[in-house]
Design an enzyme around this catalytic site. Structure first.
Site, PDB file in Angstrom:
ATOM      1  N   PHE A 143     -95.874  52.052 -82.789  1.00  0.00           N
ATOM      2  CA  PHE A 143     -95.819  50.719 -83.391  1.00  0.00           C
ATOM      3  C   PHE A 143     -97.240  50.282 -83.693  1.00  0.00           C
ATOM      4  O   PHE A 143     -98.059  50.122 -82.795  1.00  0.00           O
ATOM      5  CB  PHE A 143     -95.136  49.673 -82.494  1.00  0.00           C
ATOM      6  CG  PHE A 143     -95.043  48.348 -83.201  1.00  0.00           C
ATOM      7  CD1 PHE A 143     -93.995  48.093 -84.079  1.00  0.00           C
ATOM      8  CD2 PHE A 143     -96.034  47.382 -83.057  1.00  0.00           C
ATOM      9  CE1 PHE A 143     -93.925  46.904 -84.792  1.00  0.00           C
ATOM     10  CE2 PHE A 143     -95.980  46.189 -83.773  1.00  0.00           C
ATOM     11  CZ  PHE A 143     -94.925  45.943 -84.633  1.00  0.00           C
ATOM     12  N   ASP A 230    -105.386  52.585 -81.040  1.00  0.00           N
ATOM     13  CA  ASP A 230    -104.823  51.251 -81.241  1.00  0.00           C
ATOM     14  C   ASP A 230    -104.599  50.638 -79.866  1.00  0.00           C
ATOM     15  O   ASP A 230    -103.621  50.922 -79.182  1.00  0.00           O
ATOM     16  CB  ASP A 230    -103.508  51.331 -82.028  1.00  0.00           C
ATOM     17  CG  ASP A 230    -102.896  49.948 -82.260  1.00  0.00           C
ATOM     18  OD1 ASP A 230    -103.343  48.978 -81.620  1.00  0.00           O
ATOM     19  OD2 ASP A 230    -101.957  49.840 -83.076  1.00  0.00           O
ATOM     20  N   LYS A 259    -104.127  40.881 -80.347  1.00  0.00           N
ATOM     21  CA  LYS A 259    -103.376  40.204 -79.285  1.00  0.00           C
ATOM     22  C   LYS A 259    -104.253  39.416 -78.294  1.00  0.00           C
ATOM     23  O   LYS A 259    -104.676  38.327 -78.611  1.00  0.00           O
ATOM     24  CB  LYS A 259    -102.458  41.205 -78.586  1.00  0.00           C
ATOM     25  CG  LYS A 259    -101.351  41.680 -79.537  1.00  0.00           C
ATOM     26  CD  LYS A 259    -100.146  42.273 -78.867  1.00  0.00           C
ATOM     27  CE  LYS A 259     -99.006  42.375 -79.867  1.00  0.00           C
ATOM     28  NZ  LYS A 259     -98.609  43.728 -80.229  1.00  0.00           N
TER      29      LYS A 259
END
Ligand SMILES: *Cc1c(COP(=O)(O)O)cnc(C)c1O
Length: 409
Positions: A143, A230, A259
């Site tokens: 993802f 990531d 985030k």
């Protein structure tokens, strides 16, 4: 039971907002630290942490102070001008993570997009791959966000169906499979990068074998390919180190953050890399109206500083162990748990039920009634990722709620 007020608020959101999510039926109004409150002031332990964006706790008062001070002073200049905060913030962040430069963006997906662009440009201009044929290796179950290019290498049908034509240039291999990585690297000279999550978060908290990341990094070096981590979900202390890559002592060529770089205040993301690699990006080759604004800079610096000052990585490491031990103890009594996995405070239980079963959802409803919020992921898994400011007493309380909620299944 939902009150009329809750029903109305849910109905309104469902009527006027795009229906791209399936939220748990709880309507939140307030947050502080590890807790959130619904519109009737019922208190919950938040074990989702806004998908790990609020590692520093909801409405963190120290970060709030930096945020409001800067919000009153200057919020957005665009990078058409210099601003008084950006240099200082990025100096702090790059030095903390050990990189020369950062490309500032806003959302996680934008940072991944930017990393892909840097990698492709590096492939063409530095590695010497022929024009416009550079490829990037990605993994099944990944993802990395929701842009058209990123969904082009997603394994999830729902996230790509009918959004084509998809972007070419990606080679998809199995996660945690070193042999496949080497096979692709060996046979394809047009590979510019390997984009990987140190732990697949949305994929269901998939932790690769020890050594997978360091072996992958070595292979990337051997074949002159950029190793791109990531760390949007795994970074900023979540797994027990500031970067999950550090568990294997590797220094990715490119690190992507998002985030919790924001502590939940304001979207802020970035791509960290060396001076050499970043030098492929020149005036005019990339940009963002909001990227690098002074408010985001101040928030990002304050978020990292808080993570270090309050030793959130160490807390995640220590309490993560206590949490998983507690889950193991529950598993020994409750047959519905088939497996437990995770690192630091990024954990999941795998339930002994079908991928399509309603049981995970119903367990989450039951946990909600008992005062803990979490969501099912990838069918039969439930992810547990509280803010990293959580303490031992709150972990014990969470374990009690999880145990109690599972007793009905
Ligand atoms: C959440 C996430 C993203 C996307 O971030 P957005 O801010 O939602 O665009 C990318 N990569 C990983 C690993 C993530 O967990």
């Amino acid at each position: 039971m939902l009150s009329n007020k809750e029903k109305q608020l849910i109905k309104k959101e469902e009527t006027f907002c795009s229906n791209t999510y399936n939220p748990l039926p709880v309507v939140l109004k307030k947050g502080k630290g590890v807790y959130v409150w619904d519109v009737h002031c019922k208190k919950y332990l938040d074990f989702l942490s806004s998908y790990s964006a609020v590692n520093q706790g909801h409405c963190n008062s120290k970060i709030l102070r930096s945020f409001t001070r800067q919000a009153r002073r200057l919020t957005l200049t665009s990078r058409g001008f210099y601003n008084s905060e950006l240099g200082d913030s990025l100096e702090y962040i790059t030095k903390t993570f050990g990189y020369d430069k950062m490309l500032p963006m806003n959302s996680g997906a934008e940072a991944v997009e930017s990393a892909i662009k840097i990698c492709r440009k590096w492939g063409h201009e530095v590695k010497g791959i022929k024009k416009d044929v550079a490829k990037i290796i990605t993994c099944n179950g990944n993802f990395h966000g929701r842009t058209t290019t990123i969904i082009s290498f997603s394994s999830s049908k729902g996230s790509k169906e009918n959004f084509g034509p998809l972007t070419p240039g990606f080679e998809i291999i199995d996660y945690n499979n070193i042999k496949q990585l080497e096979d692709v690297l060996k046979k394809d000279k047009n590979i510019a990068g390997f984009l990987v999550e140190p732990i697949q978060g949305e994929g269901g908290v998939v932790v690769p074998d020890d050594g997978y990341l360091s072996k992958s990094k070595k292979l990337c070096e051997k074949y002159n390919v950029l190793f791109i981590a990531d760390e949007i979900q795994t970074g900023i202390g979540r797994t027990g180190k500031l970067l999950a890559s550090w568990h294997e002592d590797i220094i990715p060529d490119i690190v992507i953050l998002g985030k919790a770089l924001s502590a939940g205040f304001y979207p802020v993301s970035g791509v960290l890399t060396s001076k050499d690699i970043m030098s492929v990006m020149q005036v005019g080759s990339h940009g963002s109206t909001f990227g690098g604004n002074p408010l985001a800079g101040v928030v990002a610096k304050a978020s990292i500083k808080y993570t270090l000052d309050y030793k959130l990585s160490e807390n995640a490491e220590n309490l993560g162990k206590i949490f998983r031990d507690g889950l193991e103890e529950i598993k020994s009594r409750r047959k519905i748990i088939k497996g437990i996995r995770g690192k630091g405070l990024l954990n999941a239980i795998i339930l002994d039920c079908d991928i399509k079963s309603k049981i995970p959802w119903n367990i989450c409803l039951s946990m909600k009634d008992n005062g803990l919020l979490a969501k099912p992921t990838q069918g039969n898994k439930i992810r547990f990722a509280p803010p990293l400011v959580i303490n031992k007493r709150q972990i014990k309380k969470a374990l009690k709620i999880i145990d109690l909620s599972l007793s009905e299944f």
